[in-house]
Design a protein around this motif. Sequence first.
Motif, PDB file in Angstrom:
ATOM      1  N   GLU A  36     -13.360 -14.997   4.129  1.00 10.27           N
ATOM      2  CA  GLU A  36     -14.753 -14.747   3.312  1.00 10.27           C
ATOM      3  C   GLU A  36     -14.276 -14.161   2.087  1.00 10.27           C
ATOM      4  OE1 GLU A  36     -17.565 -12.922   5.827  1.00 10.27           O
ATOM      5  OE2 GLU A  36     -18.016 -14.655   6.837  1.00 10.27           O
ATOM      6  N   GLY A  37     -13.100 -13.827   1.659  1.00 13.98           N
ATOM      7  CA  GLY A  37     -12.506 -13.167   0.389  1.00 13.98           C
ATOM      8  C   GLY A  37     -12.413 -11.741   0.502  1.00 13.98           C
ATOM      9  N   ARG A  38     -12.175 -11.100   1.622  1.00 11.63           N
ATOM     10  CA  ARG A  38     -12.313  -9.620   1.568  1.00 11.63           C
ATOM     11  C   ARG A  38     -10.898  -8.968   1.541  1.00 11.63           C
ATOM     12  NH1 ARG A  38     -16.747 -10.500   4.740  1.00 11.63           N
ATOM     13  NH2 ARG A  38     -18.441  -9.395   4.140  1.00 11.63           N
ATOM     14  N   GLN A  39     -10.694  -8.118   0.754  1.00 14.08           N
ATOM     15  CA  GLN A  39      -9.372  -7.598   0.639  1.00 14.08           C
ATOM     16  C   GLN A  39      -9.247  -6.314   1.345  1.00 14.08           C
ATOM     17  OE1 GLN A  39      -6.465  -8.253  -2.303  1.00 14.08           O
ATOM     18  NE2 GLN A  39      -5.861  -7.590  -0.518  1.00 14.08           N
ATOM     19  N   THR A  40      -8.169  -6.079   2.268  1.00 14.04           N
ATOM     20  CA  THR A  40      -8.140  -4.901   3.202  1.00 14.04           C
ATOM     21  C   THR A  40      -7.027  -4.046   2.808  1.00 14.04           C
ATOM     22  OG1 THR A  40      -6.690  -6.164   4.678  1.00 14.04           O
ATOM     23  CG2 THR A  40      -8.995  -6.297   5.070  1.00 14.04           C
ATOM     24  N   HIS A  41      -6.887  -2.857   2.947  1.00 14.85           N
ATOM     25  CA  HIS A  41      -5.829  -1.973   2.728  1.00 14.85           C
ATOM     26  C   HIS A  41      -5.280  -1.030   3.981  1.00 14.85           C
ATOM     27  CE1 HIS A  41      -7.982  -2.717  -1.154  1.00 14.85           C
ATOM     28  NE2 HIS A  41      -6.671  -2.333  -1.455  1.00 14.85           N
ATOM     29  N   VAL A  42      -4.372  -0.550   3.956  1.00 12.49           N
ATOM     30  CA  VAL A  42      -3.693   0.120   4.911  1.00 12.49           C
ATOM     31  C   VAL A  42      -3.229   1.366   4.189  1.00 12.49           C
ATOM     32  CG1 VAL A  42      -1.689   0.150   6.349  1.00 12.49           C
ATOM     33  CG2 VAL A  42      -2.709  -1.883   5.833  1.00 12.49           C
ATOM     34  N   LEU A  43      -3.478   2.615   4.656  1.00 10.63           N
ATOM     35  CA  LEU A  43      -3.210   3.846   4.524  1.00 10.63           C
ATOM     36  C   LEU A  43      -2.026   4.381   5.203  1.00 10.63           C
ATOM     37  CD1 LEU A  43      -4.529   6.116   2.298  1.00 10.63           C
ATOM     38  CD2 LEU A  43      -5.329   7.267   4.560  1.00 10.63           C
ATOM     39  N   ARG A  44      -0.779   4.765   4.202  1.00 13.28           N
ATOM     40  CA  ARG A  44       0.356   5.241   4.771  1.00 13.28           C
ATOM     41  C   ARG A  44       0.160   6.928   4.875  1.00 13.28           C
ATOM     42  NH1 ARG A  44       4.971   7.628   3.120  1.00 13.28           N
ATOM     43  NH2 ARG A  44       4.655   7.082   0.845  1.00 13.28           N
ATOM     44  N   VAL A  45       0.114   7.473   5.859  1.00 14.47           N
ATOM     45  CA  VAL A  45      -0.036   8.898   6.127  1.00 14.47           C
ATOM     46  C   VAL A  45       1.328   9.448   6.291  1.00 14.47           C
ATOM     47  CG1 VAL A  45      -1.071  10.744   7.232  1.00 14.47           C
ATOM     48  CG2 VAL A  45      -2.547   8.689   6.760  1.00 14.47           C
ATOM     49  N   GLY A  46       1.759  10.296   5.488  1.00 14.92           N
ATOM     50  CA  GLY A  46       3.018  11.079   5.719  1.00 14.92           C
ATOM     51  C   GLY A  46       3.678  11.342   4.203  1.00 14.92           C
ATOM     52  N   VAL A  47       4.476  12.799   4.138  1.00 10.76           N
ATOM     53  CA  VAL A  47       5.035  13.138   2.852  1.00 10.76           C
ATOM     54  C   VAL A  47       6.158  12.380   2.522  1.00 10.76           C
ATOM     55  CG1 VAL A  47       3.724  15.168   3.421  1.00 10.76           C
ATOM     56  CG2 VAL A  47       5.946  15.228   4.159  1.00 10.76           C
ATOM     57  N   LYS A  48       7.231  11.654   3.351  1.00  5.90           N
ATOM     58  CA  LYS A  48       8.165  11.109   2.851  1.00  5.90           C
ATOM     59  C   LYS A  48       8.084   9.601   2.839  1.00  5.90           C
ATOM     60  CE  LYS A  48      10.698  14.961   4.389  1.00  5.90           C
ATOM     61  NZ  LYS A  48      11.359  14.972   5.630  1.00  5.90           N
ATOM     62  N   PRO A  49       8.986   9.114   2.009  1.00  2.00           N
ATOM     63  CA  PRO A  49       8.905   7.805   1.616  1.00  2.00           C
ATOM     64  C   PRO A  49       8.873   6.860   2.758  1.00  2.00           C
ATOM     65  CG  PRO A  49      10.454   8.736   0.023  1.00  2.00           C
ATOM     66  CD  PRO A  49      10.167   9.744   1.118  1.00  2.00           C
ATOM     67  N   ALA A  50       8.255   5.805   2.475  1.00  2.00           N
ATOM     68  CA  ALA A  50       8.275   4.784   3.632  1.00  2.00           C
ATOM     69  C   ALA A  50       9.514   4.196   4.176  1.00  2.00           C
ATOM     70  CB  ALA A  50       7.462   3.524   3.280  1.00  2.00           C
ATOM     71  N   SER A  51      10.473   4.531   3.165  1.00  2.00           N
ATOM     72  CA  SER A  51      12.027   4.023   3.787  1.00  2.00           C
ATOM     73  C   SER A  51      12.992   5.216   4.257  1.00  2.00           C
ATOM     74  CB  SER A  51      12.519   3.372   2.450  1.00  2.00           C
ATOM     75  OG  SER A  51      12.862   4.554   1.467  1.00  2.00           O
ATOM     76  N   ALA A  52      12.206   6.209   4.517  1.00  2.00           N
ATOM     77  CA  ALA A  52      13.039   7.348   4.723  1.00  2.00           C
ATOM     78  C   ALA A  52      12.978   7.793   6.337  1.00  2.00           C
ATOM     79  CB  ALA A  52      12.337   8.692   3.916  1.00  2.00           C
ATOM     80  N   VAL A  53      11.685   7.716   7.082  1.00  2.00           N
ATOM     81  CA  VAL A  53      11.555   8.038   8.288  1.00  2.00           C
ATOM     82  C   VAL A  53      10.957   7.112   8.950  1.00  2.00           C
ATOM     83  CG1 VAL A  53      11.366  10.677   7.734  1.00  2.00           C
ATOM     84  CG2 VAL A  53       9.539   9.233   7.599  1.00  2.00           C
ATOM     85  N   ASP A  54      11.005   7.132  10.355  1.00  2.00           N
ATOM     86  CA  ASP A  54      10.335   6.254  11.423  1.00  2.00           C
ATOM     87  C   ASP A  54       9.006   6.221  10.835  1.00  2.00           C
ATOM     88  OD1 ASP A  54      12.835   5.527  12.237  1.00  2.00           O
ATOM     89  OD2 ASP A  54      12.748   6.825  14.213  1.00  2.00           O
ATOM     90  N   ALA A  55       8.362   5.538  11.611  1.00  2.00           N
ATOM     91  CA  ALA A  55       6.728   4.997  11.456  1.00  2.00           C
ATOM     92  C   ALA A  55       6.176   4.307  12.497  1.00  2.00           C
ATOM     93  CB  ALA A  55       6.428   4.113  10.206  1.00  2.00           C
ATOM     94  N   VAL A  56       4.693   4.833  12.738  1.00  2.00           N
ATOM     95  CA  VAL A  56       3.862   4.154  13.836  1.00  2.00           C
ATOM     96  C   VAL A  56       3.067   3.331  12.950  1.00  2.00           C
ATOM     97  CG1 VAL A  56       2.393   4.571  15.486  1.00  2.00           C
ATOM     98  CG2 VAL A  56       3.971   6.311  14.911  1.00  2.00           C
ATOM     99  N   LEU A  57       2.698   2.084  13.598  1.00  2.00           N
ATOM    100  CA  LEU A  57       1.731   1.392  12.858  1.00  2.00           C
ATOM    101  C   LEU A  57       0.437   1.364  13.707  1.00  2.00           C
ATOM    102  CD1 LEU A  57       0.259  -1.052  11.021  1.00  2.00           C
ATOM    103  CD2 LEU A  57       1.743  -2.641  12.431  1.00  2.00           C
ATOM    104  N   ILE A  58      -0.762   1.632  13.399  1.00  2.00           N
ATOM    105  CA  ILE A  58      -1.966   1.791  14.316  1.00  2.00           C
ATOM    106  C   ILE A  58      -2.924   0.790  13.735  1.00  2.00           C
ATOM    107  CG2 ILE A  58      -3.444   3.185  15.264  1.00  2.00           C
ATOM    108  CD1 ILE A  58      -1.581   5.491  14.676  1.00  2.00           C
TER     109      ILE A  58
END
Length: 357
Positions: A35-57
């Motif tokens: 139906e044409g909706r755009q969704t977003h994800v919020l990355r929460v954390g002070v380190k860059p995405a490539s720097a530390v392990d991550a949890v996808l919720i």
Amino acid sequence: MDYLNVEEIESAIQSLATAYPASTELITSPNLTHEGRQTHVLRVGVKPASAVDAVLILGGVHAREWVPPDALISIAADLLEAYVLGTGLVYHGQRFAADNIKQILETLNLFIYPCVNPDGRHHSQTYDCDNLWRKNRRPNPSGGNCIGVDINRNFDFLWDHLTKFSPNSGVSASNDPCDMNVYRGPSPASEPETQNVVWLLDTYPKINWHIDVHSVVPVILHSWGSDRNQTAEPTQSFLNNAFDTVRGLANAAVYGEYIAQDDLNLIKTLSNRMNEAVKAVRGENYSVDQAFGLYPTSGASDDYAFSRHFADPSKNKIYAFTVECGRKEFQPTWMEAKEVILEVSAGLVAFCLAVSE
């Protein structure tokens, strides 16, 4: 206050990213919904995405389950505010110290995707006669009334249940586009909502943990969902076509889905950590079980996430869970929903604290 609609969820994500620029990143999902909706994800954390392990919720995969998206917005706001103010978090009987919150945000990233299926949620919240709508809103290609795909049967894990499971398994999936609940879609990852989740896993290789929040059993589920777990026979695997005719029967003498003992010990430990935190909130016991204990499934997000490394060893191993929150009602009163949100929040914070350690 009442449940957030899809516009309010998007507004909340963007407001949090604006309010906390040093500890968030707003990520735009690449695929628009039907139906044409755009969704977003919020990355929460002070380190860059490539720097530390991550949890996808994930939340909101199933449209009628109204609590999970609100819970994920709530936990994001709680963590960010507590980190900036240097305070802890209290969810009734479950307390987390300020140092716990600091540890989570400084040693992990949380990719919070509150509403994977906004089209379905909008439909469920807008049409009273269809408030128990579960699927997305994929149009019928022939123009008929059979609409929608169950996103949590559309992932590329044993997707073709008719050939991959025993005909007597009772696997929870359907190839019928008119099935109101568990239609798997025309092909694996055919849906833009599914593709957005796969894109996240492909794009952010530091994601080592995956939690899909649903309702309403309640239970905390861990891998696998295809058959009973066994730790002795690696050849008995979803990759082995020789077992396609017997998979899903829970017959120990015939087949069991292989999982390494160390992996099984770890996911049980983490599942119990979540449940202990949930119980501390107001005494509710979600219990812990293998996903197959609920019923055999194919094409689910948790099994797909965990299976990626086994199908392609160049990919990192992702330990995956499904949290089924609340009791009896997909859309409890807001007063009860707020209590369930506290339980979900406590469980997720406890999980993140455990993996950060």
